[in-house]
Design a protein around this motif. Structure first.
Motif, PDB file in Angstrom:
ATOM      1  N   ALA A 247       0.820  -1.216   0.000  1.00  0.00           N
ATOM      2  CA  ALA A 247       0.000   0.000   0.000  1.00  0.00           C
ATOM      3  C   ALA A 247       0.851   1.263   0.000  1.00  0.00           C
ATOM      4  N   THR A 248       2.053   1.200   0.559  1.00  0.00           N
ATOM      5  CA  THR A 248       2.932   2.371   0.632  1.00  0.00           C
ATOM      6  C   THR A 248       3.971   2.384  -0.485  1.00  0.00           C
ATOM      7  N   ASN A 249       3.898   1.398  -1.380  1.00  0.00           N
ATOM      8  CA  ASN A 249       4.845   1.306  -2.492  1.00  0.00           C
ATOM      9  C   ASN A 249       4.205   1.920  -3.739  1.00  0.00           C
ATOM     10  N   PRO A 250       4.607   3.135  -4.124  1.00  0.00           N
ATOM     11  CA  PRO A 250       3.962   3.789  -5.270  1.00  0.00           C
ATOM     12  C   PRO A 250       4.149   3.030  -6.572  1.00  0.00           C
ATOM     13  N   ILE A 251       5.242   2.285  -6.698  1.00  0.00           N
ATOM     14  CA  ILE A 251       5.480   1.526  -7.924  1.00  0.00           C
ATOM     15  C   ILE A 251       4.447   0.424  -8.086  1.00  0.00           C
ATOM     16  N   ARG A 252       3.986  -0.153  -6.977  1.00  0.00           N
ATOM     17  CA  ARG A 252       2.963  -1.200  -7.038  1.00  0.00           C
ATOM     18  C   ARG A 252       1.543  -0.621  -7.046  1.00  0.00           C
ATOM     19  N   VAL A 253       1.397   0.614  -6.623  1.00  0.00           N
ATOM     20  CA  VAL A 253       0.080   1.259  -6.654  1.00  0.00           C
ATOM     21  C   VAL A 253      -0.264   1.711  -8.069  1.00  0.00           C
ATOM     22  N   LEU A 254       0.737   2.131  -8.841  1.00  0.00           N
ATOM     23  CA  LEU A 254       0.498   2.661 -10.187  1.00  0.00           C
ATOM     24  C   LEU A 254      -0.294   1.708 -11.094  1.00  0.00           C
ATOM     25  N   PRO A 255       0.046   0.403 -11.168  1.00  0.00           N
ATOM     26  CA  PRO A 255      -0.767  -0.488 -12.012  1.00  0.00           C
ATOM     27  C   PRO A 255      -2.216  -0.579 -11.557  1.00  0.00           C
ATOM     28  N   ARG A 256      -2.457  -0.424 -10.232  1.00  0.00           N
ATOM     29  CA  ARG A 256      -3.849  -0.425  -9.749  1.00  0.00           C
ATOM     30  C   ARG A 256      -4.569   0.843 -10.172  1.00  0.00           C
ATOM     31  N   VAL A 257      -3.873   1.966 -10.192  1.00  0.00           N
ATOM     32  CA  VAL A 257      -4.470   3.200 -10.694  1.00  0.00           C
ATOM     33  C   VAL A 257      -4.849   3.026 -12.165  1.00  0.00           C
ATOM     34  N   ASN A 258      -3.989   2.338 -12.899  1.00  0.00           N
ATOM     35  CA  ASN A 258      -4.284   2.083 -14.309  1.00  0.00           C
ATOM     36  C   ASN A 258      -5.516   1.210 -14.475  1.00  0.00           C
ATOM     37  N   ALA A 259      -5.752   0.302 -13.520  1.00  0.00           N
ATOM     38  CA  ALA A 259      -6.950  -0.550 -13.586  1.00  0.00           C
ATOM     39  C   ALA A 259      -8.225   0.268 -13.473  1.00  0.00           C
ATOM     40  N   ALA A 260      -8.147   1.447 -12.863  1.00  0.00           N
ATOM     41  CA  ALA A 260      -9.301   2.353 -12.818  1.00  0.00           C
ATOM     42  C   ALA A 260      -9.346   3.268 -14.040  1.00  0.00           C
ATOM     43  N   LEU A 261      -8.181   3.573 -14.606  1.00  0.00           N
ATOM     44  CA  LEU A 261      -8.139   4.455 -15.773  1.00  0.00           C
ATOM     45  C   LEU A 261      -8.608   3.749 -17.047  1.00  0.00           C
ATOM     46  N   THR A 262      -8.293   2.472 -17.174  1.00  0.00           N
ATOM     47  CA  THR A 262      -8.604   1.744 -18.410  1.00  0.00           C
ATOM     48  C   THR A 262     -10.095   1.778 -18.755  1.00  0.00           C
ATOM     49  N   PRO A 263     -11.013   1.457 -17.818  1.00  0.00           N
ATOM     50  CA  PRO A 263     -12.435   1.547 -18.186  1.00  0.00           C
ATOM     51  C   PRO A 263     -12.883   2.964 -18.504  1.00  0.00           C
ATOM     52  N   ILE A 264     -12.279   3.957 -17.866  1.00  0.00           N
ATOM     53  CA  ILE A 264     -12.601   5.352 -18.197  1.00  0.00           C
ATOM     54  C   ILE A 264     -12.219   5.644 -19.643  1.00  0.00           C
ATOM     55  N   LEU A 265     -11.059   5.151 -20.052  1.00  0.00           N
ATOM     56  CA  LEU A 265     -10.627   5.342 -21.438  1.00  0.00           C
ATOM     57  C   LEU A 265     -11.537   4.607 -22.405  1.00  0.00           C
ATOM     58  N   TYR A 266     -11.967   3.402 -22.027  1.00  0.00           N
ATOM     59  CA  TYR A 266     -12.914   2.659 -22.874  1.00  0.00           C
ATOM     60  C   TYR A 266     -14.211   3.456 -23.067  1.00  0.00           C
ATOM     61  N   ILE A 267     -14.730   3.992 -21.975  1.00  0.00           N
ATOM     62  CA  ILE A 267     -15.985   4.747 -22.045  1.00  0.00           C
ATOM     63  C   ILE A 267     -15.803   6.031 -22.855  1.00  0.00           C
TER      64      ILE A 267
END
Length: 289
Positions: A247-267
């Motif tokens: 949770a405190t590792n930004p490098i591992r958080v970034l792919p999770r942020v992308n998991a929220a961005l991808t459907p936004i881009l699809y829409i």
């Protein structure tokens, strides 16, 4: 992940400061957003027969399904004090990272699908039927969890070697392929499709190519730091900075942020999907309330 390790779990950071509370709220909000957005896209595709009949929406469906699993799992790895590694007592036996990897594989497959569809439309229509596309999707899902099974059946040392070598070879080659396809697709969209006479089919091709270009670009931006860390730390054996937990590792958080961005881009990038989402998913839900 043993019962004793689960009993001793606490929050990623104690809620004793304003910053820690913000991190907790961010993790919960991110997990909820990933699930909500990807579930919305999944339901939209499933409700629309026309969308279900196109190969590119099958890859969207695959991406969203794996990202839903990522969102559900982030309530564990992103909220609690968890280090999801091979030899970690709080790890998930590589299951959670596999969901992230499946999203990456889906985008790579979708890139190759769009490239084939645009460069060889007649061969594509004959070869890549909807059933074959589903077979391709099932194949990389099966492959991913086969690797997970192998890693969990061998010793920790062997699993670490498999992960380090696989990460080096797989990450380097897939990143090169993704970048190469992005450049090639951009050239096709910018020059080849523009020369075709105006038509609905040309507009659909162009919009689908631009959409996968943007999605792949965001994937590269959010995944490259993690790829570089895995290669440097695991394969070359260099000493890397260790974060308290995922949770405190930004490098591992970034792919999770992308998991929220991808459907936004699809829409944003697909008008038929957006229309279905607004008319058949979100609007009926709002009326019921």
């Amino acid at each position: 992940m043993s019962n004793s390790s689960l009993q001793g779990l606490s929050l990623a950071l104690p809620l004793t400061s304003f910053g820690n509370v913000l991190l907790f709220l961010f993790s919960v909000s991110l997990a909820s957003s990933i699930i909500f957005l990807n579930m919305s896209v999944c339901v939209s595709i499933l409700l629309n027969r026309a969308l279900r009949s196109e190969n590119r929406f099958m890859y969207m469906l695959s991406t969203c399904f794996s990202d839903i699993c990522t969102g559900v799992s982030y309530y564990y790895v992103g909220v609690l004090d968890v280090n999801d590694g091979i030899n970690s007592p709080t790890g998930t036996h590589l299951i959670v990272p596999t969901f992230l990897g499946l999203s990456y594989m889906a985008v790579l497959a979708a890139q190759a699908d769009r490239y084939h569809a645009v460069t060889s439309p007649f061969q594509y229509s004959r070869r890549m039927t909807l059933n074959r596309t589903v077979v391709v999707i099932c194949a990389y899902w099966l492959y991913a969890f086969l690797i997970v099974a192998v890693n969990n059946l061998v010793t920790v040392g062997v699993a670490q070697r498999i992960t380090s070598i696989g990460s080096l070879v797989g990450n380097i080659f897939t990143v090169i392929i993704m970048i190469g396809l992005n450049i090639r697709l951009f050239i096709i969209a910018r020059f080849q499709l523009e020369k075709e006479p105006p038509s609905v089919e040309r507009d659909i091709k162009r919009s689908s190519v631009y959409l996968i270009l943007v999605v792949a670009l965001f994937f590269l931006m959010t995944w490259l730091p993690l790829f570089c860390q895995v290669i440097v730390c695991n394969f070359f054996g260099l000493v890397c900075y260790t974060f308290k937990n995922d949770a405190t590792n930004p490098i591992r958080v970034l792919p999770r942020v992308n998991a929220a961005l991808t459907p936004i881009l699809y829409i944003w990038g697909c008008s038929p999907l957006r229309a279905t989402l607004l008319t058949k998913v979100w609007r009926p839900c709002c009326r019921r309330r």
